[in-house]
Design a protein around this motif. Structure first.
Motif: not given
Length: 433
Positions: A294-307, A317-326, A357-360
């Motif tokens: 998820x990285x910054x979480x921007x894709x998931x967040x915008x899906x959540x905003x659409x219901x 874990x550091x990226x996870x904290x950023x996702x939660x903040x965003x 968005x990530x992984x092989x």
């Protein structure tokens, strides 16, 4: 200004009067008594027919299969015989009114207090920002996903799709559940439980379940990581949206600029790419979307905003904290799962769509094994495109792809403007056949 006259309760003889009863069987309005007294046909469940004074000469139909009742009601309308249909609460809320209208019957509807309204009243909660869904007669996954996605949801339940099943689906989400049983009767009971307690409990049918987010998302945003201009007025204390639109498109739009999200080292899906990715994922109320890597979480967040309900999977874990903040800054409900894919995917609930968005190759293989309806990938390296297409097609997915290469306006000294190219990205979409 001319006052509006109150609507008369006496129904035309050619109309079917649909009457809501409360849980104790009482009529919602005293003027309905003569309407019922003159009925030539009364239709309802056995408990409803037993609760009201059916006139001695009236024919009655005890509801089971609806088709015979619809036929008799149509005959009564054609013959000018007054007909009454008895129902629970508000028959226009996931009730019999829809089926009667679909059959072309002229209706006069007089509702009682619905079970949903009664449940919120017993809990002492406002519900103008709530979503109301039903698990009756349909796959309960959509109701579970609505509870995962939104801060305040009322669910009309059914045997096999009640508090136990819904609670099991909400384990891992921060939710408080209120289960309302036997509303309006001497046996009425309202219990506040965790999803785990709901899953382990035994519940009387029918009951109403209220799902409440434990904490309003705006209360959890760390000020030092949330973007300063992120909207903070969509969710009121207690988790309810303040705009009366629990699953509407976000007022601020989507495909937001990157500076609306905290991120590091430009590890964020660019807005032009994100617009296409979100469109391909088709987020809406009732769907569950995984955002893997998820990285910054921007894709998931915008899906959540659409219901949609969203699971953001991130190993850092550091990226996870950023996702939660965003997510908190945008008042979006996103569940974070910290762990390394593909292993961490094994225990997650079934997705309707997945963004990788990530992984092989191993991550994509694990995702395809879960058979979501749609899979969307973004790839910057061209040598990864062909193997991904092969995997998608081998798994039975029709595949389409586009390379997106955007150029943004940038200022030059002296007032001139140039185009600054962003890195090209390939977006692949697989749709299950």
């Amino acid at each position: 200004m001319t006052p509006i006259a109150p609507m008369a309760l006496a129904a035309p003889v050619t109309a079917v009067t649909v009457v809501g009863l409360d849980a104790a069987g009482a009529l919602p309005h005293p003027a309905l008594a003569p309407v019922l007294a003159t009925a030539g046909l009364v239709v309802g469940a056995a408990r409803h027919l037993a609760a009201v004074p059916v006139p001695a000469g009236a024919d009655t139909i005890t509801l089971g299969p609806l088709t015979p009742a619809l036929r008799r009601l149509a005959e009564a309308v054609d013959a000018g015989v007054p007909a009454v249909v008895l129902a629970s609460g508000d028959p226009g809320l996931f009730g019999i009114v829809r089926r009667l209208r679909a059959a072309g019957l002229p209706l006069r509807v007089v509702p009682a207090v619905s079970s949903v309204a009664a449940a919120f009243a017993r809990a002492g909660l406002p519900w103008d920002g709530a979503a109301v869904v039903t698990a009756h007669g349909r796959d309960p996954r959509a109701a579970v996903n609505a509870c995962r996605a939104l801060p305040l949801v009322a669910v009309l339940t059914a045997p096999g799709a009640g508090a136990a099943e819904l609670g099991a689906g909400l384990i891992g989400w921060s939710r408080r559940l209120l289960v309302a049983e036997h509303l309006g009767t001497a046996a009425e009971r309202i219990r506040a439980v965790t999803p785990e307690q709901a899953a382990a409990g035994t519940w009387a049918d029918p009951h109403v379940l209220l799902s409440l987010a434990d904490v309003a998302p705006t209360d959890a945003a760390p000020a030092e990581t949330a973007p300063a201009d992120a909207p903070r007025d969509r969710v009121a204390p207690g988790g309810m949206r303040v705009d009366n639109q629990p699953a509407a498109a976000p007022a601020g739009g989507w495909a937001l600029p990157e500076d609306r999200y905290a991120h590091r080292d430009s590890m964020i899906t660019k807005s032009e790419v994100r617009a296409l990715v979100v469109a391909r994922l088709r987020p809406r109320l009732g769907r569950l979307i995984w955002d893997v890597g998820a990285g910054s979480g921007s894709v998931g967040i915008e899906c959540a905003l659409l219901g949609a309900a969203v699971l953001a999977v991130e190993q850092d874990p550091a990226a996870g904290a950023t996702i939660q903040a965003n997510a908190a800054a945008h008042a979006a409900h996103v569940r974070l799962v910290t762990g390394r894919a593909p292993a961490v995917l094994a225990d997650l609930p079934e997705p309707d769509a997945v963004f990788v968005g990530g992984g092989g190759v191993d991550v994509l293989t694990a995702v395809l094994a879960r058979r979501p309806e749609r899979v969307v990938l973004t790839l910057a390296a061209l040598d990864r495109v062909a193997p991904a297409v092969v995997l998608l097609r081998a798994a039975g997915y029709t595949t389409e792809g586009s390379q997106l290469s955007a150029a943004r306006l940038a200022d030059l000294p002296g007032g001139s403007i140039r185009l600054a190219a962003t890195n090209p990205v390939v977006v692949l979409t697989g749709e299950r056949q």
